[in-house]
Design a protein around this motif. Structure first.
Motif, mmCIF file in Angstrom:
data_model
loop_
_atom_site.group_PDB
_atom_site.id
_atom_site.type_symbol
_atom_site.label_atom_id
_atom_site.label_comp_id
_atom_site.label_asym_id
_atom_site.label_seq_id
_atom_site.Cartn_x
_atom_site.Cartn_y
_atom_site.Cartn_z
ATOM 1 N N UNK B 87 -42.515 -20.535 -18.035
ATOM 2 C CA UNK B 87 -43.442 -19.439 -17.226
ATOM 3 C C UNK B 87 -44.168 -20.296 -16.347
ATOM 4 N N UNK B 88 -44.662 -21.497 -16.744
ATOM 5 C CA UNK B 88 -45.537 -22.391 -15.777
ATOM 6 C C UNK B 88 -44.648 -22.798 -14.615
ATOM 7 N N UNK B 89 -43.371 -23.020 -14.852
ATOM 8 C CA UNK B 89 -42.397 -23.504 -13.715
ATOM 9 C C UNK B 89 -42.199 -22.306 -12.982
ATOM 10 N N UNK B 90 -41.792 -21.255 -13.439
ATOM 11 C CA UNK B 90 -41.605 -20.083 -12.791
ATOM 12 C C UNK B 90 -42.511 -19.919 -11.592
ATOM 13 N N UNK B 94 -42.202 -20.365 -7.468
ATOM 14 C CA UNK B 94 -42.352 -18.945 -6.796
ATOM 15 C C UNK B 94 -43.393 -19.621 -5.469
ATOM 16 N N UNK B 95 -44.340 -20.145 -5.866
ATOM 17 C CA UNK B 95 -45.500 -20.799 -4.925
ATOM 18 C C UNK B 95 -44.770 -21.811 -4.011
ATOM 19 N N UNK B 96 -43.910 -22.557 -4.758
ATOM 20 C CA UNK B 96 -43.494 -23.930 -4.005
ATOM 21 C C UNK B 96 -42.328 -23.494 -2.900
ATOM 22 N N UNK B 97 -41.693 -22.409 -3.287
ATOM 23 C CA UNK B 97 -40.666 -21.847 -2.260
ATOM 24 C C UNK B 97 -41.433 -21.625 -1.143
#
Lengths: 121, 121, 121, 121
Positions: B87-90, B94-97
């Motif tokens: 969940x953290x990575x998701x 999402x933000x990083x994209x």
DNA sequence: GTGGTCTAGACCACG
DNA sequence: GTGGTCTAGACCACC
């Protein structure tokens, strides 16, 4: 002028305009002295209001990325390659500091950031 | 509950709340089953409106990061370490994209991103 | 709020607003934290458009003379007396440099400027 | 004819022309009877429109600083030294009254004005 | 309630 | 033709 507007985006239209044009200027796509389209023309082409375009243009002028000659139009400012690189990095670092804070709030190390960033880039 | 709110920020308060709490949950600072403070108490402690807190809590519940037991309060959801990491990575990806798109719009290579990111991290 | 608007002046209304309010702030008439009237109220009271008021307010915020809390209103920034004096002098010197150039273009010495200025002051 | 024009200035070009020439006349740099360059020549030399030059010349003539002889050109008016001094002071005082109002709006005393003016002069 | 954004249309000064 | 200013009114998010 290669601009993409998203009406559904949460980001204000004038800011989308500002970001895209400033990026194009600072990466050298729009040369110094290049004449931007008249605000009225830009407005109709982009399907937005004149005021919206003007607001973006004003912000560009405030950062000395363009200059205005009343009665003539707006033109990309004269910036040396060094200045452009500097301005580009300043702009990106300002944004990146916020992004970094977000990543840090999740406890990410710089290495983890690199790893994830490589995935999406 | 270690939250920092900025009234003057352009970011909505409820979103500041949501981001900070979700980050604390997903990096394990707030353990599963931990009871969040009652909405009224949180509101007065943070100096914000009850509505604002409620909106943040709702967003957390919508993403299954907390669950509500009527009459008892809100509690951090039970997530396995794997789920939490996922969940953290998701969330970060999402933000990083979006961030990556911004960097790319200025013509940055991944190496340049790393170089600048290292400066601010 | 003691503002005088001149519709006949060549100076834009929003600039008149900006100048008068910034002067009032920097000479201490409006205290730190003072809540400016809502833009809609100010607009009707002054008999100008909301947008005109907003443009003036935006310029004030850009110079950190006021800050905005969305949903609450706009408030005079917290500035120490030293900062206020500094900001006031900066603002005046910027204008004064232009005025001095004008006087110099007529060949006036500083003593002549003083002599004439004393007459009109 | 020693004129400096700024296209990007907020001040209209015709007014820049008017101000600089009137100042040169009133401080005696341009003698009585001196023949101003023909409008077309001035326009090309300064890189501005003929209309712009004409507008400045008209303003000069309106204030009796120059006179036109049809078919011959424009010439600096005959003014006695006393008249020139008087006109110069009138012009400066008119501007200075506006400047003084600005300084006063910030609560400056005449002594403070002198102190700051000395810095920039 | 507040400010933030956007629209459509108008008038003006400048060149 | 250009940009600069202003209006009246609308919708939205936030609190």
């Amino acid at each position: 002028m290669n601009i993409a507007i998203s009406n559904t985006s949460e980001k204000p239209i004038y800011q989308q305009l500002f970001e895209q044009i400033s990026a194009q200027i600072l990466k050298g796509e729009l040369e110094s002295g290049y004449g931007l389209p008249p605000i009225r023309q830009a407005a109709t082409e982009l399907g937005v209001s004149i005021i919206t375009v003007k607001k973006a243009w004003e912000e560009l002028e405030r950062l000395d990325l363009i200059y205005t000659i009343t009665g003539k139009g707006c033109f990309v400012a004269d910036l040396s390659p060094d200045e452009m690189l500097q301005r580009r990095n300043d702009m990106i670092l300002q944004r990146m500091a916020i992004d970094a804070d977000y990543y840090k709030s999740f406890g990410l190390t710089i290495e983890e950031v690199f790893e994830l960033m490589r995935k999406v880039y």
